[in-house]
Each structure stands twice: as structure tokens, then as C-alpha cells.
Design a protein around this motif. Sequence first.
Motif, PDB file in Angstrom:
ATOM      1  N   ASN A  77       0.831  -1.217   0.000  1.00 17.91           N
ATOM      2  CA  ASN A  77       0.000   0.000   0.000  1.00 17.91           C
ATOM      3  C   ASN A  77       0.859   1.258   0.000  1.00 17.91           C
ATOM      4  OD1 ASN A  77      -2.363  -1.488  -0.017  1.00 17.91           O
ATOM      5  ND2 ASN A  77      -2.612  -1.428   2.213  1.00 17.91           N
ATOM      6  N   ARG A  78       1.963   1.227   0.745  1.00 23.44           N
ATOM      7  CA  ARG A  78       2.862   2.389   0.745  1.00 23.44           C
ATOM      8  C   ARG A  78       3.508   2.581  -0.625  1.00 23.44           C
ATOM      9  NH1 ARG A  78       4.045   0.396   5.989  1.00 23.44           N
ATOM     10  NH2 ARG A  78       5.912  -0.691   5.222  1.00 23.44           N
ATOM     11  N   ALA A  79       3.791   1.461  -1.297  1.00 18.90           N
ATOM     12  CA  ALA A  79       4.376   1.552  -2.633  1.00 18.90           C
ATOM     13  C   ALA A  79       3.393   2.162  -3.623  1.00 18.90           C
ATOM     14  CB  ALA A  79       4.818   0.165  -3.102  1.00 18.90           C
ATOM     15  N   VAL A  80       2.112   1.839  -3.472  1.00 16.40           N
ATOM     16  CA  VAL A  80       1.086   2.441  -4.334  1.00 16.40           C
ATOM     17  C   VAL A  80       1.000   3.937  -4.065  1.00 16.40           C
ATOM     18  CG1 VAL A  80      -1.384   2.532  -4.847  1.00 16.40           C
ATOM     19  CG2 VAL A  80      -0.243   0.315  -4.583  1.00 16.40           C
ATOM     20  N   ALA A  81       0.976   4.322  -2.784  1.00 13.20           N
ATOM     21  CA  ALA A  81       0.868   5.738  -2.421  1.00 13.20           C
ATOM     22  C   ALA A  81       2.058   6.535  -2.947  1.00 13.20           C
ATOM     23  CB  ALA A  81       0.767   5.877  -0.906  1.00 13.20           C
ATOM     24  N   ALA A  82       3.229   5.882  -3.029  1.00 12.23           N
ATOM     25  CA  ALA A  82       4.426   6.566  -3.515  1.00 12.23           C
ATOM     26  C   ALA A  82       4.538   6.527  -5.032  1.00 12.23           C
ATOM     27  CB  ALA A  82       5.665   5.935  -2.894  1.00 12.23           C
ATOM     28  N   GLY A  83       3.597   5.860  -5.682  1.00 16.06           N
ATOM     29  CA  GLY A  83       3.624   5.789  -7.130  1.00 16.06           C
ATOM     30  C   GLY A  83       4.541   4.738  -7.704  1.00 16.06           C
ATOM     31  N   HIS A  84       5.024   3.800  -6.877  1.00 13.41           N
ATOM     32  CA  HIS A  84       5.935   2.767  -7.347  1.00 13.41           C
ATOM     33  C   HIS A  84       5.203   1.548  -7.895  1.00 13.41           C
ATOM     34  CE1 HIS A  84       9.039   5.219  -5.721  1.00 13.41           C
ATOM     35  NE2 HIS A  84       8.789   4.924  -4.448  1.00 13.41           N
ATOM     36  N   LEU A  85       3.939   1.383  -7.516  1.00 18.00           N
ATOM     37  CA  LEU A  85       3.113   0.275  -7.988  1.00 18.00           C
ATOM     38  C   LEU A  85       1.734   0.800  -8.332  1.00 18.00           C
ATOM     39  CD1 LEU A  85       3.704  -2.660  -5.431  1.00 18.00           C
ATOM     40  CD2 LEU A  85       4.589  -2.535  -7.767  1.00 18.00           C
ATOM     41  N   THR A  86       1.047   0.093  -9.210  1.00 18.01           N
ATOM     42  CA  THR A  86      -0.359   0.417  -9.440  1.00 18.01           C
ATOM     43  C   THR A  86      -1.208  -0.310  -8.409  1.00 18.01           C
ATOM     44  OG1 THR A  86      -0.771  -1.466 -10.921  1.00 18.01           O
ATOM     45  CG2 THR A  86       0.108   0.570 -11.916  1.00 18.01           C
TER      46      THR A  86
END
Length: 365
Positions: free
Chosen positions: A210-219
Motif C-alpha cells: 500500500n505504501r508503494a502504491v501511495a508513492a507511485g511505485h506500484l499500481t
Amino acid sequence: MRLRTPWRGGMLAVLMAAVAVVAVGPVPGTAWASAAPRAALIPAVDREIHFTADGVTAYGTLHIPAHRAGHKLAAALLLPGSGPTDRNGDEPPGLTPHTLALTAGILGGDGVMSLRFDKYGTGRTGLGGRDSAPDMAAYTRQAVTAYNSLRAQPEADPHALLVVGHSEGGLQALLVDRAVQQKPAGLALIAPQSMRLLDLVRLQLADTLNRAVAAGHLTARQAWWNNRGVARAIADFRARRPVDTSALMPSLAALLKGMFGPVNADFVRSDDALFPPTVARGVAPGTRTLVTCGTEDTNVPCRTMPALLSGLDAARTTGPGLRILPGLDHLLHPAGTPVNDSVIAPAAQQALHDFVRPWQHTAQD
């Protein structure tokens, strides 16, 4: 609980001092006067200790604070977190926060002696002839032997034994309490494992995605797909079915392969079989307990603690109970502190001071 495989790959000279006796001579015109003798002050010392469990010798450090000769001290067994974490709370060379060594110093300032030791797979103890991680029961037997060794030390008060566990060591503290005949007077569960192991791992990974999504690293879809894959892999491992991690991100696949592979599988199953809130219900009534959680702890978030606290409440434990530590991470650092900084934040230190208050003393006592 650090986000890592529980295991990667995997006291004796006694200081004696003479009692100082002061004699006061006769004073003209008065009766004999005398001053009460006062025991000599013994300075603080660390001494090496070893003990044997299941045929394997383990090595540790006994820290004895300054005290008066003959004075019995409260004594705490310190238990480390998961992975190859040694007596000092380190995984050298890469991770050296000195969590347990610093804890020993904090307790020593309150007059509490402590024992910390190299568990299986770490430090001087090593593997003990094994080529895979022992199961949780073996770690518990080792910790119980350490507890009994601490109790037998000449400076230790056998009625004031404590167990302080960090992370996975918090669960181990509960298991030691369940196993020993003479129960600890207090348990300090510092950022403790509060859920079944694989449930906690799944939660950690979901939060990371979820943090990766928020940072734009994952969809969002990539995160959903990987979360689903992690859940399936855990379900298959628990059911002893073949585990397929091929569709997962490489980092997740590598983590799960390490946990579920032949080196660690037995340990992971034995830890995952334990539900900490249920173990907590077996703690002896009246045991003084401390539970901490840091609001910036991404390894064991505060939201995982209610069931564990309910278990301790059902056991009718006493003491400080839950202490929420604002802004602190899993290593008891202020959030953003480099992991290898040797520091325990003041709020965490105060929680430990409050926990040992019934047993505090100074060397002048």
C-alpha cells in the motif's frame, strides 16, 4: 518483528568484597558508642556466562549493576527478536542497533541485573551442530535454561525474576512464563509479536504494498495481485501444499521462498501455530506486565495489540499495561533515525523505568 525470515540460513568469576566494620572508641564521660556496619559497595560488572540446553552450550553476558555486598537484585532475562539476532540485539555486520545491550544498561541504572545470550544461530553459540533452524520449542527450552541460570546467580533475588522480550522475544517471554515452575514476577513485552506469524507477515507485506502504491511505485492492481498471491502462498504452506510464488514480485517471492524452504520451514510452522493472545491467557495472575507499541512501528503496528491485551487482562495481570510510544519505530527509535544508531528513545526508557519501579534500588541503598 523485522520483515525478514525468522532465521537467515538459520557469568564466571564472582566478585567478593569484605564487609567494612567501623568501630568507634570510647569517648570520655560517655558509654561505648558504635556505628552500624555498612556493606562494601561492589562496582558494576559484566561477566560472561554459559549454560547448556539440549546438549548445546549457549553463551551470554550477565550485567550486574553496582550494589552493596549481600544485597539481592531483581534479575531480568532479555530475549531478542526474530532472525539471527544476538545477545546485544544485533544482526552483524549490517544491523547493529544494540537494542538489548542498551536495555541492559537502562535496567542496570535502576538496580536490576540482567542476562542476555546468543540464541541458536547467533554469536558464540552458533548452530549447535544443526543445519536448519530449530523449532520454537527448542528456542523456548534454551530460554528456560537461561532463566534458570539467571535465577541461580548468587546476586539474583529468586522472588524478583523478570523477562523482557523484544518483538518475537515478547512471544517467547510468554512461552517462558508458561514453561517455568517459579513464575516471573514481571513480563515486559516490547513491541511484541501479537499475531500468528504468517498473519503478521501478510499484514506487513500488505502495508508495504500500500505504501508503494501511495508513492507511485506500484499500481493498485499490481498491489492487489501481489496481496492475493501472498495470501494463496500462505494458505498453501499452512495446508502443506506446494507453494507457487512465480507470479509474485521478485522481492516477495524471495522472502516467501526463504521462509518456506527446508532451512526455515519447521521453525515457521511451529511459530505460526502459536496465537499470542491465547498464550497470554496462561500468564500467572498478578504478574506485572508492560506492553509497548510505537505509533511508527510498521513491523508490529499498534492496531494488532487489542487481542493480546485482552488475553493478558483475562489472565488478571497487573502493572503498567499498554504504553503507546508516540513517533517510535520497531527498534524504539524516533521515526527516521538510522537503524544502526545506538539509542532507545526517552519514552521507551521511561516505560522500562515504570515497569521495574517495584524493584528499583540504588547502590547506596
